[in-house]
Design an enzyme around this catalytic site. Sequence first.
Site, PDB file in Angstrom:
ATOM      1  N   CYS A 166       0.808  -1.222   0.000  1.00 59.14           N
ATOM      2  CA  CYS A 166       0.000   0.000   0.000  1.00 59.14           C
ATOM      3  C   CYS A 166       0.843   1.274   0.000  1.00 59.14           C
ATOM      4  CB  CYS A 166      -0.996   0.049   1.146  1.00 59.14           C
ATOM      5  SG  CYS A 166      -2.243   1.321   0.822  1.00 59.14           S
ATOM      6  N   LYS A 312       1.611  -2.891  -4.618  1.00 56.30           N
ATOM      7  CA  LYS A 312       1.233  -4.072  -3.831  1.00 56.30           C
ATOM      8  C   LYS A 312       0.043  -3.727  -2.933  1.00 56.30           C
ATOM      9  CE  LYS A 312       6.039  -5.699  -3.788  1.00 56.30           C
ATOM     10  NZ  LYS A 312       5.896  -6.810  -4.736  1.00 56.30           N
ATOM     11  N   THR A 313      -1.137  -4.233  -3.326  1.00 59.28           N
ATOM     12  CA  THR A 313      -2.338  -3.980  -2.528  1.00 59.28           C
ATOM     13  C   THR A 313      -3.253  -5.204  -2.545  1.00 59.28           C
ATOM     14  OG1 THR A 313      -3.653  -3.159  -4.395  1.00 59.28           O
ATOM     15  CG2 THR A 313      -2.394  -1.511  -3.175  1.00 59.28           C
ATOM     16  N   ALA A 315      -6.348  -4.868  -3.189  1.00 57.87           N
ATOM     17  CA  ALA A 315      -7.210  -4.617  -4.353  1.00 57.87           C
ATOM     18  C   ALA A 315      -6.604  -5.239  -5.607  1.00 57.87           C
ATOM     19  CB  ALA A 315      -7.378  -3.115  -4.538  1.00 57.87           C
ATOM     20  N   CYS A 349      -5.705   2.269  -4.663  1.00 56.59           N
ATOM     21  CA  CYS A 349      -5.285   2.782  -3.369  1.00 56.59           C
ATOM     22  C   CYS A 349      -6.310   3.805  -2.890  1.00 56.59           C
ATOM     23  CB  CYS A 349      -3.901   3.422  -3.494  1.00 56.59           C
ATOM     24  SG  CYS A 349      -3.206   3.826  -1.897  1.00 56.59           S
TER      25      CYS A 349
HETATM   26  P1  FAD Z   1      -0.491 -11.073   3.373  1.00 53.42           P
HETATM   27  O1  FAD Z   1      -1.944 -10.791   3.365  1.00 53.42           O
HETATM   28  O2  FAD Z   1       0.384 -10.198   4.206  1.00 53.42           O
HETATM   29  O3  FAD Z   1      -0.330 -12.583   3.793  1.00 53.42           O
HETATM   30  C1  FAD Z   1       0.891 -13.254   3.792  1.00 53.42           C
HETATM   31  C2  FAD Z   1       0.740 -14.485   4.684  1.00 53.42           C
HETATM   32  O4  FAD Z   1       1.878 -15.332   4.508  1.00 53.42           O
HETATM   33  C3  FAD Z   1       0.690 -14.112   6.166  1.00 53.42           C
HETATM   34  O5  FAD Z   1      -0.481 -14.666   6.750  1.00 53.42           O
HETATM   35  C4  FAD Z   1       1.965 -14.705   6.741  1.00 53.42           C
HETATM   36  O6  FAD Z   1       1.798 -15.194   8.070  1.00 53.42           O
HETATM   37  C5  FAD Z   1       2.265 -15.828   5.759  1.00 53.42           C
HETATM   38  N1  FAD Z   1       3.686 -16.184   5.699  1.00 53.42           N
HETATM   39  C6  FAD Z   1       4.753 -15.373   5.794  1.00 53.42           C
HETATM   40  N2  FAD Z   1       5.882 -16.072   5.722  1.00 53.42           N
HETATM   41  C7  FAD Z   1       5.530 -17.373   5.548  1.00 53.42           C
HETATM   42  C8  FAD Z   1       6.261 -18.564   5.417  1.00 53.42           C
HETATM   43  N3  FAD Z   1       7.597 -18.582   5.468  1.00 53.42           N
HETATM   44  N4  FAD Z   1       5.588 -19.728   5.283  1.00 53.42           N
HETATM   45  C9  FAD Z   1       4.213 -19.737   5.237  1.00 53.42           C
HETATM   46  N5  FAD Z   1       3.482 -18.618   5.361  1.00 53.42           N
HETATM   47  C10 FAD Z   1       4.136 -17.446   5.523  1.00 53.42           C
HETATM   48  N6  FAD Z   1      -4.432  -2.842   0.387  1.00 53.42           N
HETATM   49  C11 FAD Z   1      -5.522  -2.333  -0.242  1.00 53.42           C
HETATM   50  O7  FAD Z   1      -5.983  -2.923  -1.223  1.00 53.42           O
HETATM   51  N7  FAD Z   1      -6.116  -1.159   0.166  1.00 53.42           N
HETATM   52  C12 FAD Z   1      -5.676  -0.477   1.238  1.00 53.42           C
HETATM   53  O8  FAD Z   1      -6.248   0.547   1.598  1.00 53.42           O
HETATM   54  C13 FAD Z   1      -4.538  -0.991   1.952  1.00 53.42           C
HETATM   55  N8  FAD Z   1      -4.064  -0.340   3.019  1.00 53.42           N
HETATM   56  C14 FAD Z   1      -3.051  -0.899   3.765  1.00 53.42           C
HETATM   57  C15 FAD Z   1      -2.632  -0.253   4.908  1.00 53.42           C
HETATM   58  C16 FAD Z   1      -1.642  -0.803   5.699  1.00 53.42           C
HETATM   59  C17 FAD Z   1      -1.191  -0.084   6.945  1.00 53.42           C
HETATM   60  C18 FAD Z   1      -1.075  -2.059   5.336  1.00 53.42           C
HETATM   61  C19 FAD Z   1      -0.030  -2.698   6.214  1.00 53.42           C
HETATM   62  C20 FAD Z   1      -1.466  -2.701   4.165  1.00 53.42           C
HETATM   63  C21 FAD Z   1      -2.451  -2.128   3.367  1.00 53.42           C
HETATM   64  N9  FAD Z   1      -2.873  -2.732   2.179  1.00 53.42           N
HETATM   65  C22 FAD Z   1      -3.933  -2.202   1.485  1.00 53.42           C
HETATM   66  C23 FAD Z   1      -2.082  -3.819   1.571  1.00 53.42           C
HETATM   67  C24 FAD Z   1      -2.685  -5.209   1.691  1.00 53.42           C
HETATM   68  O9  FAD Z   1      -3.049  -5.484   3.032  1.00 53.42           O
HETATM   69  C25 FAD Z   1      -1.643  -6.219   1.206  1.00 53.42           C
HETATM   70  O10 FAD Z   1      -1.188  -5.834  -0.080  1.00 53.42           O
HETATM   71  C26 FAD Z   1      -2.212  -7.625   1.123  1.00 53.42           C
HETATM   72  O11 FAD Z   1      -2.673  -8.060   2.376  1.00 53.42           O
HETATM   73  C27 FAD Z   1      -1.159  -8.588   0.583  1.00 53.42           C
HETATM   74  O12 FAD Z   1      -1.646  -9.896   0.561  1.00 53.42           O
HETATM   75  P2  FAD Z   1      -0.629 -11.137   0.520  1.00 53.42           P
HETATM   76  O13 FAD Z   1      -1.469 -12.347   0.484  1.00 53.42           O
HETATM   77  O14 FAD Z   1       0.377 -10.935  -0.543  1.00 53.42           O
HETATM   78  O15 FAD Z   1       0.145 -11.022   1.914  1.00 53.42           O
END
Ligand code: FAD
Length: 405
Positions: A166, A312-313, A315, A349
């Site tokens: 984000c 990276k979001t 969305a 975003c």
């Molecule tokens: P995540 O959802 O972070 O999940 C990754 C998972 O992998 C976690 O559960 C973790 O425990 C697991 N993991 C890590 N390492 C390992 C391992 N070695 N083995 C197995 N599992 C592991 N997005 C929007 O669309 N709109 C917004 O307004 C927005 N605002 C945000 C505000 C903040 C403050 C933050 C922090 C993020 C925001 N985001 C927003 C971004 C969004 O939350 C992320 O882009 C999204 O959650 C990414 O998804 P992901 O599945 O890639 O990772």
Amino acid sequence: MSSAAKQHYRIIIVGGGTGGISVAARLVRALKQPDIAIIEPSEAHYYQPLWTLVGGGVFKKEITQRQEKKLIPHGVTWFQERVTELCPRENSVTLSDGRAIAYDYLVLAPGIQLDWHKIKGLEGHLGENGLCSNYAYEQCERTWETIRAFQGGDALFTQPASPIKCGGAPQKIMYLADDALRKSGRREKTNITFLTGTPTIFTSPAYIPALSKVIARKGIQTYVRHELVEVRPQRKEAVFTNLEDGSELILHYDMMHITPPMSAPDFIQQSPLAQTEGPQKGYVKVDKGTLQHPDFPNVFALGDASSLPTSKTGAAIRKQAPVLAHNLLAMIRREDAGTFAVYDGYTSCPLVTGYGKLILAEFDYSLKPKETFPFDQSKERLSMYLLKKYALPVLYWQGMLKGRA
Ligand code: FAD
């Protein structure tokens, strides 16, 4: 491979966050006998986009958390472990307990790594004496405590040069803090400064004029290409490196919201699946349209850990998950690669610019707007703020994570 490598699943998903659960839900809906395992160490799953509003005092942090076990689709096996090694030549992954599990297809969604340690002097001080961050569940409520306790002075808001999740979040909390300080009569006693390591204040140029107006209206001083490298809590000093000329800038702070540098998880960086060069170095190498690994076609990735060259979001994941699921199912059904779906880089975003105000940025790989609504989304609107506060969380829990949206 260890002797436990007998364990085998047709599909292994690494990470049960936004990307992992969204894809699992879609695959389960499509396959009669899914034979899927999710590897996820955490008991809890977080809706991170609301951490911005938690930091702004709108919600309690608990509203963003649910139990992981309740989100894992029925019929999917959960290994509550961490993956420590990827062995794509053997089609297996190694878990933190030493077991190796084999797969036919692998989906990587372990998110992004927060590199707090890269800021010298910060360890042990986050959440205290004016230092806060929305970038962790345990910390985001402290942001609001910090803003409430702040009596005026120098308020700094930082963003690193590295890719982050984000890209707008470092400034959203600044706008909320500005608004909260105005409402309580403390803004006149406060200097707000935004320091980002990036060359501009936002990725998509289309939204920069609107954001620049917000910054000007709020009287915020801005530095680009300035990276926070050190904190000196005793003296309340923050040290920044000017990335243009390498010079040092030392600023005093009374409060500072920190967005840490981020990188691909170590086990991805160290694996044969990582991108080896360019700005996406270290992230899972995938084709930017099909989300498939070019060298290991039975491997796919999405979300923050992928090399997809978009912001990276969550969305973005909403658009990536259907593409990945479609293409993985096409592989399983041995369909021609010509039937593959293609992701266009869509990301969004919701830029909160105050309580009740939001600019909804939406764009794709071209960085040009790709907007949902028939009005100018670069205008600050109450309706878009309400969308973020109330509608998007429902879309997340009830739609995305169930493979329906
Ligand atoms: P995540 O959802 O972070 O999940 C990754 C998972 O992998 C976690 O559960 C973790 O425990 C697991 N993991 C890590 N390492 C390992 C391992 N070695 N083995 C197995 N599992 C592991 N997005 C929007 O669309 N709109 C917004 O307004 C927005 N605002 C945000 C505000 C903040 C403050 C933050 C922090 C993020 C925001 N985001 C927003 C971004 C969004 O939350 C992320 O882009 C999204 O959650 C990414 O998804 P992901 O599945 O890639 O990772």
